[in-house]
Design a protein around this motif. Structure first.
Motif, PDB file in Angstrom:
ATOM      1  N   THR A  71       0.856  -1.189   0.000  1.00  0.00           N
ATOM      2  CA  THR A  71       0.000   0.000   0.000  1.00  0.00           C
ATOM      3  C   THR A  71       0.890   1.235   0.000  1.00  0.00           C
ATOM      4  O   THR A  71       1.773   1.371   0.845  1.00  0.00           O
ATOM      5  N   PHE A  72       0.647   2.121  -0.959  1.00  0.00           N
ATOM      6  CA  PHE A  72       1.410   3.356  -1.104  1.00  0.00           C
ATOM      7  C   PHE A  72       0.503   4.553  -0.846  1.00  0.00           C
ATOM      8  O   PHE A  72      -0.651   4.563  -1.273  1.00  0.00           O
ATOM      9  N   GLY A  73       1.034   5.568  -0.186  1.00  0.00           N
ATOM     10  CA  GLY A  73       0.330   6.828  -0.013  1.00  0.00           C
ATOM     11  C   GLY A  73       0.903   7.854  -0.972  1.00  0.00           C
ATOM     12  O   GLY A  73       2.077   7.777  -1.348  1.00  0.00           O
ATOM     13  N   THR A  74       0.078   8.814  -1.384  1.00  0.00           N
ATOM     14  CA  THR A  74       0.532   9.837  -2.323  1.00  0.00           C
ATOM     15  C   THR A  74       0.440  11.221  -1.693  1.00  0.00           C
ATOM     16  O   THR A  74      -0.515  11.524  -0.994  1.00  0.00           O
ATOM     17  N   ALA A  75       1.435  12.040  -1.960  1.00  0.00           N
ATOM     18  CA  ALA A  75       1.397  13.445  -1.574  1.00  0.00           C
ATOM     19  C   ALA A  75       1.122  14.300  -2.810  1.00  0.00           C
ATOM     20  O   ALA A  75       0.553  15.382  -2.711  1.00  0.00           O
ATOM     21  N   GLN A  76       1.541  13.791  -3.971  1.00  0.00           N
ATOM     22  CA  GLN A  76       1.329  14.453  -5.251  1.00  0.00           C
ATOM     23  C   GLN A  76       0.616  13.479  -6.181  1.00  0.00           C
ATOM     24  O   GLN A  76       0.571  12.281  -5.906  1.00  0.00           O
ATOM     25  N   LYS A  77       0.108  13.998  -7.289  1.00  0.00           N
ATOM     26  CA  LYS A  77      -0.428  13.117  -8.327  1.00  0.00           C
ATOM     27  C   LYS A  77       0.712  12.222  -8.799  1.00  0.00           C
ATOM     28  O   LYS A  77       1.851  12.672  -8.964  1.00  0.00           O
ATOM     29  N   GLU A  78       0.410  10.926  -8.995  1.00  0.00           N
ATOM     30  CA  GLU A  78       1.417   9.980  -9.475  1.00  0.00           C
ATOM     31  C   GLU A  78       0.932   9.336 -10.764  1.00  0.00           C
ATOM     32  O   GLU A  78      -0.228   8.943 -10.879  1.00  0.00           O
ATOM     33  N   ILE A  79       1.847   9.248 -11.712  1.00  0.00           N
ATOM     34  CA  ILE A  79       1.606   8.536 -12.963  1.00  0.00           C
ATOM     35  C   ILE A  79       2.600   7.382 -12.974  1.00  0.00           C
ATOM     36  O   ILE A  79       3.808   7.600 -12.946  1.00  0.00           O
ATOM     37  N   MET A  80       2.086   6.168 -12.959  1.00  0.00           N
ATOM     38  CA  MET A  80       2.948   4.991 -12.831  1.00  0.00           C
ATOM     39  C   MET A  80       2.873   4.143 -14.086  1.00  0.00           C
ATOM     40  O   MET A  80       1.798   3.707 -14.486  1.00  0.00           O
TER      41      MET A  80
ATOM     42  N   GLU B 133      -2.931   6.335 -13.143  1.00  0.00           N
ATOM     43  CA  GLU B 133      -2.735   7.592 -12.432  1.00  0.00           C
ATOM     44  C   GLU B 133      -3.463   7.555 -11.097  1.00  0.00           C
ATOM     45  O   GLU B 133      -4.529   6.958 -10.986  1.00  0.00           O
ATOM     46  N   VAL B 134      -2.851   8.196 -10.102  1.00  0.00           N
ATOM     47  CA  VAL B 134      -3.420   8.259  -8.760  1.00  0.00           C
ATOM     48  C   VAL B 134      -3.391   9.714  -8.312  1.00  0.00           C
ATOM     49  O   VAL B 134      -2.357  10.373  -8.402  1.00  0.00           O
ATOM     50  N   PRO B 135      -4.528  10.247  -7.837  1.00  0.00           N
ATOM     51  CA  PRO B 135      -4.542  11.645  -7.382  1.00  0.00           C
ATOM     52  C   PRO B 135      -3.707  11.846  -6.118  1.00  0.00           C
ATOM     53  O   PRO B 135      -3.400  10.896  -5.391  1.00  0.00           O
ATOM     54  N   ALA B 136      -3.378  13.094  -5.854  1.00  0.00           N
ATOM     55  CA  ALA B 136      -2.629  13.456  -4.648  1.00  0.00           C
ATOM     56  C   ALA B 136      -3.456  13.178  -3.397  1.00  0.00           C
ATOM     57  O   ALA B 136      -4.688  13.160  -3.439  1.00  0.00           O
ATOM     58  N   ASN B 137      -2.751  12.942  -2.301  1.00  0.00           N
ATOM     59  CA  ASN B 137      -3.352  12.788  -0.971  1.00  0.00           C
ATOM     60  C   ASN B 137      -4.338  11.627  -0.879  1.00  0.00           C
ATOM     61  O   ASN B 137      -5.405  11.747  -0.282  1.00  0.00           O
ATOM     62  N   THR B 138      -3.984  10.515  -1.503  1.00  0.00           N
ATOM     63  CA  THR B 138      -4.781   9.294  -1.432  1.00  0.00           C
ATOM     64  C   THR B 138      -3.827   8.124  -1.202  1.00  0.00           C
ATOM     65  O   THR B 138      -2.643   8.317  -0.962  1.00  0.00           O
ATOM     66  N   SER B 139      -4.340   6.927  -1.299  1.00  0.00           N
ATOM     67  CA  SER B 139      -3.490   5.743  -1.249  1.00  0.00           C
ATOM     68  C   SER B 139      -3.993   4.732  -2.264  1.00  0.00           C
ATOM     69  O   SER B 139      -5.134   4.806  -2.713  1.00  0.00           O
ATOM     70  N   PHE B 140      -3.111   3.815  -2.628  1.00  0.00           N
ATOM     71  CA  PHE B 140      -3.467   2.753  -3.562  1.00  0.00           C
ATOM     72  C   PHE B 140      -2.671   1.510  -3.212  1.00  0.00           C
ATOM     73  O   PHE B 140      -1.646   1.581  -2.535  1.00  0.00           O
ATOM     74  N   LYS B 141      -3.175   0.364  -3.665  1.00  0.00           N
ATOM     75  CA  LYS B 141      -2.512  -0.913  -3.407  1.00  0.00           C
ATOM     76  C   LYS B 141      -2.038  -1.508  -4.726  1.00  0.00           C
ATOM     77  O   LYS B 141      -2.675  -1.323  -5.762  1.00  0.00           O
ATOM     78  N   VAL B 142      -0.911  -2.220  -4.660  1.00  0.00           N
ATOM     79  CA  VAL B 142      -0.454  -2.989  -5.809  1.00  0.00           C
ATOM     80  C   VAL B 142      -0.089  -4.394  -5.357  1.00  0.00           C
ATOM     81  O   VAL B 142       0.335  -4.605  -4.219  1.00  0.00           O
TER      82      VAL B 142
ATOM     83  N   GLN C   6       6.101   9.004 -12.091  1.00  0.00           N
ATOM     84  CA  GLN C   6       6.273  10.452 -12.213  1.00  0.00           C
ATOM     85  C   GLN C   6       5.376  11.136 -11.197  1.00  0.00           C
ATOM     86  O   GLN C   6       4.202  10.810 -11.077  1.00  0.00           O
ATOM     87  N   TYR C   7       5.945  12.101 -10.456  1.00  0.00           N
ATOM     88  CA  TYR C   7       5.216  12.849  -9.442  1.00  0.00           C
ATOM     89  C   TYR C   7       4.920  14.230 -10.005  1.00  0.00           C
ATOM     90  O   TYR C   7       5.821  14.993 -10.296  1.00  0.00           O
ATOM     91  N   ARG C   8       3.651  14.543 -10.165  1.00  0.00           N
ATOM     92  CA  ARG C   8       3.262  15.811 -10.797  1.00  0.00           C
ATOM     93  C   ARG C   8       2.241  16.525  -9.954  1.00  0.00           C
ATOM     94  O   ARG C   8       1.700  17.486 -10.224  1.00  0.00           O
TER      95      ARG C   8
END
Length: 93
Positions: A35-44, A71-80, A91-93
């Motif tokens: 599980t990853f948390g995001t501070a910025q938008k991420e494009i993986m 793509e994952v929006p900022a300030n969320t989390s996602f699982k892989v 990429q952090y945008r």
């Protein structure tokens, strides 16, 4: 400058760098679920291998194959989930 990153007891490792467009990392994910948390938008982008991703506000896992991205929006989390070692560019945008 290149930075070294290590997560989940060394099961996810990456090298970070900065371009004119922002920060990016390129790395390897060992088999497992993370599980990853995001501070910025991420494009993986998956470069090699395959991931299953559970994105925010989604109830279904998506299969992301080599050559695909998500793509994952900022300030969320996602699982892989990875069943094989998988190379990625984030990429952090």
């Amino acid at each position: 400058m290149i930075t070294e990153n290590q997560y989940f007891d060394g099961n996810v490792k990456s090298l970070g760098y900065e371009t004119t467009e922002g920060k990016s990392t390129v790395g390897i994910i060992n088999p497992g679920e993370y599980t990853f948390g995001t501070a910025q938008k991420e494009i993986m982008y998956v470069i090699e291998g395959e991931l299953e991703a559970l994105l925010p506000e989604s109830a279904d896992w998506q299969i992301i194959k080599a050559g695909d991205k998500f793509e994952v929006p900022a300030n969320t989390s996602f699982k892989v989930k990875a069943t094989v070692q998988t190379a990625y560019l984030c990429q952090y945008r």
